[in-house]
Enzyme design. Structure first.
Site, PDB file in Angstrom:
ATOM      1  N   CYS A 165     -15.229 -34.933  21.308  1.00  0.00           N
ATOM      2  CA  CYS A 165     -14.000 -34.913  22.113  1.00  0.00           C
ATOM      3  C   CYS A 165     -13.366 -36.297  22.265  1.00  0.00           C
ATOM      4  CB  CYS A 165     -14.267 -34.305  23.487  1.00  0.00           C
ATOM      5  SG  CYS A 165     -14.846 -32.613  23.373  1.00  0.00           S
ATOM      6  N   HIS A 195      -8.649 -36.379  28.547  1.00  0.00           N
ATOM      7  CA  HIS A 195      -9.200 -35.251  27.797  1.00  0.00           C
ATOM      8  C   HIS A 195      -9.255 -34.051  28.735  1.00  0.00           C
ATOM      9  CE1 HIS A 195     -11.655 -32.684  25.455  1.00  0.00           C
ATOM     10  NE2 HIS A 195     -12.770 -32.884  26.128  1.00  0.00           N
ATOM     11  N   ASN A 230      -9.917 -26.440  26.101  1.00  0.00           N
ATOM     12  CA  ASN A 230     -10.493 -27.701  25.613  1.00  0.00           C
ATOM     13  C   ASN A 230     -10.365 -27.726  24.089  1.00  0.00           C
ATOM     14  OD1 ASN A 230     -12.130 -29.802  24.766  1.00  0.00           O
ATOM     15  ND2 ASN A 230     -13.773 -29.375  26.232  1.00  0.00           N
TER      16      ASN A 230
HETATM   17  O1  UT7 Z   1     -15.302 -31.584  26.134  1.00  0.00           O
HETATM   18  C1  UT7 Z   1     -16.490 -32.265  26.188  1.00  0.00           C
HETATM   19  C2  UT7 Z   1     -16.893 -32.533  27.571  1.00  0.00           C
HETATM   20  N1  UT7 Z   1     -17.222 -31.283  28.228  1.00  0.00           N
HETATM   21  C3  UT7 Z   1     -17.173 -31.216  29.531  1.00  0.00           C
HETATM   22  O2  UT7 Z   1     -16.805 -32.164  30.167  1.00  0.00           O
HETATM   23  C4  UT7 Z   1     -17.639 -29.937  30.179  1.00  0.00           C
HETATM   24  C5  UT7 Z   1     -18.348 -30.247  31.460  1.00  0.00           C
HETATM   25  N2  UT7 Z   1     -18.887 -29.089  32.130  1.00  0.00           N
HETATM   26  C6  UT7 Z   1     -18.116 -28.137  32.715  1.00  0.00           C
HETATM   27  O3  UT7 Z   1     -16.905 -28.193  32.630  1.00  0.00           O
HETATM   28  C7  UT7 Z   1     -18.802 -27.069  33.523  1.00  0.00           C
HETATM   29  O4  UT7 Z   1     -20.158 -27.409  33.687  1.00  0.00           O
HETATM   30  C8  UT7 Z   1     -18.711 -25.650  32.896  1.00  0.00           C
HETATM   31  C9  UT7 Z   1     -17.268 -25.147  32.998  1.00  0.00           C
HETATM   32  C10 UT7 Z   1     -19.154 -25.675  31.447  1.00  0.00           C
HETATM   33  C11 UT7 Z   1     -19.590 -24.677  33.682  1.00  0.00           C
HETATM   34  O5  UT7 Z   1     -19.230 -24.696  35.048  1.00  0.00           O
HETATM   35  P1  UT7 Z   1     -20.344 -24.879  36.179  1.00  0.00           P
HETATM   36  O6  UT7 Z   1     -19.641 -24.835  37.457  1.00  0.00           O
HETATM   37  O7  UT7 Z   1     -21.118 -26.123  35.855  1.00  0.00           O
HETATM   38  O8  UT7 Z   1     -21.191 -23.571  35.991  1.00  0.00           O
HETATM   39  P2  UT7 Z   1     -22.748 -23.432  35.694  1.00  0.00           P
HETATM   40  O9  UT7 Z   1     -23.021 -23.696  34.252  1.00  0.00           O
HETATM   41  O10 UT7 Z   1     -23.512 -24.187  36.719  1.00  0.00           O
HETATM   42  O11 UT7 Z   1     -22.924 -21.891  35.963  1.00  0.00           O
HETATM   43  C12 UT7 Z   1     -22.718 -21.318  37.257  1.00  0.00           C
HETATM   44  C13 UT7 Z   1     -22.890 -19.821  37.179  1.00  0.00           C
HETATM   45  C14 UT7 Z   1     -24.181 -19.401  36.464  1.00  0.00           C
HETATM   46  O12 UT7 Z   1     -24.654 -18.243  37.098  1.00  0.00           O
HETATM   47  P3  UT7 Z   1     -25.894 -18.327  38.136  1.00  0.00           P
HETATM   48  O13 UT7 Z   1     -27.026 -18.948  37.364  1.00  0.00           O
HETATM   49  O14 UT7 Z   1     -25.396 -19.223  39.246  1.00  0.00           O
HETATM   50  O15 UT7 Z   1     -26.103 -16.910  38.511  1.00  0.00           O
HETATM   51  C15 UT7 Z   1     -23.721 -19.043  35.073  1.00  0.00           C
HETATM   52  O16 UT7 Z   1     -24.553 -18.109  34.445  1.00  0.00           O
HETATM   53  O17 UT7 Z   1     -21.810 -19.248  36.406  1.00  0.00           O
HETATM   54  C16 UT7 Z   1     -22.363 -18.468  35.340  1.00  0.00           C
HETATM   55  N3  UT7 Z   1     -21.461 -18.582  34.192  1.00  0.00           N
HETATM   56  C17 UT7 Z   1     -20.438 -17.747  33.973  1.00  0.00           C
HETATM   57  N4  UT7 Z   1     -19.986 -16.665  34.643  1.00  0.00           N
HETATM   58  C18 UT7 Z   1     -18.899 -16.033  34.153  1.00  0.00           C
HETATM   59  C19 UT7 Z   1     -21.480 -19.520  33.221  1.00  0.00           C
HETATM   60  N5  UT7 Z   1     -20.480 -19.301  32.352  1.00  0.00           N
HETATM   61  C20 UT7 Z   1     -19.814 -18.202  32.800  1.00  0.00           C
HETATM   62  C21 UT7 Z   1     -18.689 -17.496  32.345  1.00  0.00           C
HETATM   63  N6  UT7 Z   1     -18.264 -16.428  33.049  1.00  0.00           N
HETATM   64  N7  UT7 Z   1     -18.005 -17.874  31.227  1.00  0.00           N
END
Ligand code: UT7
Length: 323
Positions: A113, A250, A280
Site C-alpha cells: 500500500c 492511504h 482500499n
Molecule cells: O492497507 C494496508 C493497511 N491496512 C490497514 O491499515 C487495515 C487495518 N485494520 C483494519 O482496518 C481493521 O482491523 C479491520 C477493518 C481489518 C477489521 O476491523 P476490526 O475492528 O479490527 O475487527 P476485528 O478483526 O477485531 O473483528 C471484530 C469482529 C470479529 O468477531 P468476534 O471475534 O468479535 O466475534 C470478526 O470475526 O468482527 C468480525 N468480522 C466481521 N464481521 C462481519 C471480521 N470481519 C468481518 C466482516 N463482516 N467482514
C-alpha cells in the site's frame, strides 16, 4: 537546486461497482459491519481481461494530458503495484510500450500500500540527482484478483483502480513557498512482514496466493507509524501541521484516518477521504484520492499537500509537496 514539480495528475476506476450489499450476498458480512468498522460503502472491480497495465494506462494518459506533456517527454516510468499483469516483466515495461515509448527507464516498485509513496520518493531522488528529467509515477492495482472471497477479513476491504502523477525537474531557489516535493520519508519494519501477506508466491508455491491480514495488529501499528511519517516529513521541511492545506492519506480505514487526525490535531476538513467510494486500492489509493480532490477543485496550485501511506512490509512513508 533541483526540485521535482508535480505538473499533472490522473486516475482511473473500472466500470463495475460492488456495493457492500452485493458482497453480503456471498460473504458472511453486512453493509452495517463494513461501513461502521471501515467506512467503505462500495469498491470497483476490473473486468475480466482488464489488467493492471490497462488501469495504469488510463491514469497515465490523464496525468500526461493534465501536465501538457506527451510520452516523448517522459524518461522515467515507475509503477507501484502488488498485482502486476505478469510475474515478469515489470508492469512499467508493459505500460511504457502501451504509451509508445522505447526510451528512458521503467520499473515497478513493490511496497504494497506504500507503493505510490515509495515510487514518488524514488522518482524525486532520480530527478534531484539530475539522472532523469520527467517522471511518470503510478499506483495501479487489480487487488480483487488476489482476494479469497470467502475470507471476510480481507474480501470486504479491497478494490481496483489506478492513479498517476507527472513530476518534472525544475531549477528552484529552494524556498518553502517554491513548488515541488519538499521532503519524502520512507520506512519499513520487516519484522512485521507476516501481518499483511499472501499465502503463496512465485518462489514459495509457484502461484500468487491470496491476501491474508491480521487486521487488528495492523491497525495497532497504523496510527503510530502514520503519525510518525507525517511528523518527520514536516520537520524535515521545517513546517508544521498548520501549514498543510490538504492531507491525502492511504485509504485503509476511516477509523485510522480519524484517529490519526485526532492524535496530531489535524482538522478533519483538511483530510481527503475517498474510502467510502473506492475501498482500499492499495498503492492506487493516494493518487486516486489526490486526483479526485484536484478535479473537484478542492486542491489548488500553490497548496501544500501531505501524502502518506502504510501497508504490507510493514512499509510506511510520506511526501510533502507544494503544488
Ligand atoms: O492497507 C494496508 C493497511 N491496512 C490497514 O491499515 C487495515 C487495518 N485494520 C483494519 O482496518 C481493521 O482491523 C479491520 C477493518 C481489518 C477489521 O476491523 P476490526 O475492528 O479490527 O475487527 P476485528 O478483526 O477485531 O473483528 C471484530 C469482529 C470479529 O468477531 P468476534 O471475534 O468479535 O466475534 C470478526 O470475526 O468482527 C468480525 N468480522 C466481521 N464481521 C462481519 C471480521 N470481519 C468481518 C466482516 N463482516 N467482514
Amino acid at each position: 537546486m533541483i526540485r521535482s514539480v508535480l505538473k499533472g495528475c490522473g486516475s482511473y476506476l473500472p466500470e463495475k461497482v460492488i456495493t457492500n450489499d452485493d458482497l453480503a450476498k456471498f460473504v458472511d458480512t453486512s453493509d452495517e459491519w463494513i461501513s461502521t468498522r471501515t467506512g467503505i460503502r462500495q469498491r470497483y472491480m476490473a473486468a475480466e481481461g482488464e489488467l493492471t497495465s490497462d488501469l495504469a494506462l488510463h491514469a497515465a494518459e490523464g496525468a500526461l494530458s493534465d501536465a501538457g506533456l506527451t510520452p516523448a517527454d517522459i524518461d522515467l516510468v515507475i509503477v507501484g503495484t502488488t498485482t502486476p499483469d505478469r510475474t515478469l516483466p515489470a508492469t512499467a515495461a508493459i505500460l511504457q510500450d502501451r504509451l509508445g515509448m522505447s526510451h528512458g527507464a521503467a520499473f515497478d516498485v513493490q511496497a504494497v500500500c506504500s507503493g505510490f509513496i515509495y515510487g514518488l520518493a524514488v522518482a524525486d531522488n532520480f530527478l534531484k540527482a539530475g539522472q532523469h528529467r520527467n517522471a511518470l509515477v503510478i499506483g495501479a492495482e487489480t487487488l480483487t484478483r488476489i482476494l479469497d472471497w470467502e475470507d471476510r477479513n480481507t474480501s470486504v476491504l479491497f478494490g481496483d483502480g489506478a492513479g498517476a502523477v507527472v513530476l518534472c525537474a525544475e531549477e528552484s531557489a529552494g524556498a518553502k513557498t517554491d513548488r515541488g516535493i519538499l521532503s519524502t520519508y520512507l520506512r519499513c519494519d520487516g519484522r512485521l512482514n507476516k501481518l499483511i501477506t499472501s499465502d503463496g508466491g512465485v518462489s514459495e508455491t509457484r502461484s500468487t496466493g491470496y491476501i491474508r491480514m491480521e487486521g487488528r495488529e495492523v491497525f495497532r501499528n497504523a496510527v503510530t507509524n502514520i503519525a510518525e511519517a507525517i511528523e518527520v516529513a514536516l520537520s524535515d521541511a521545517d513546517l508544521s501541521i498548520a501549514d498543510v492545506d490538504w492531507f491525502v492519506p492511504h485509504q485503509a480505514n476511516i477509523r485510522i484516518l480519524n484517529a490519526t487526525a485526532k492524535r496530531l490535531g489535524i482538522p478533519e476538513e483538511k483530510v481527503v477521504v475517498t474510502i467510502a467510494q473506492h475501498g482500499n486500492t492499495s498503492s492506487a489509493s493516494v493518487p486516486l484520492a489526490f486526483d479526485a480532490a484536484v478535479k473537484d477543485g478542492r486542491i489548488k496550485k500553490g497548496d501544500l499537500v501531505l501524502f502518506e501511506a502504510m501497508g504490507g512490509g510493514l512499509t510506511w512513508g510520506s511526501a510533502l509537496v507544494r503544488l
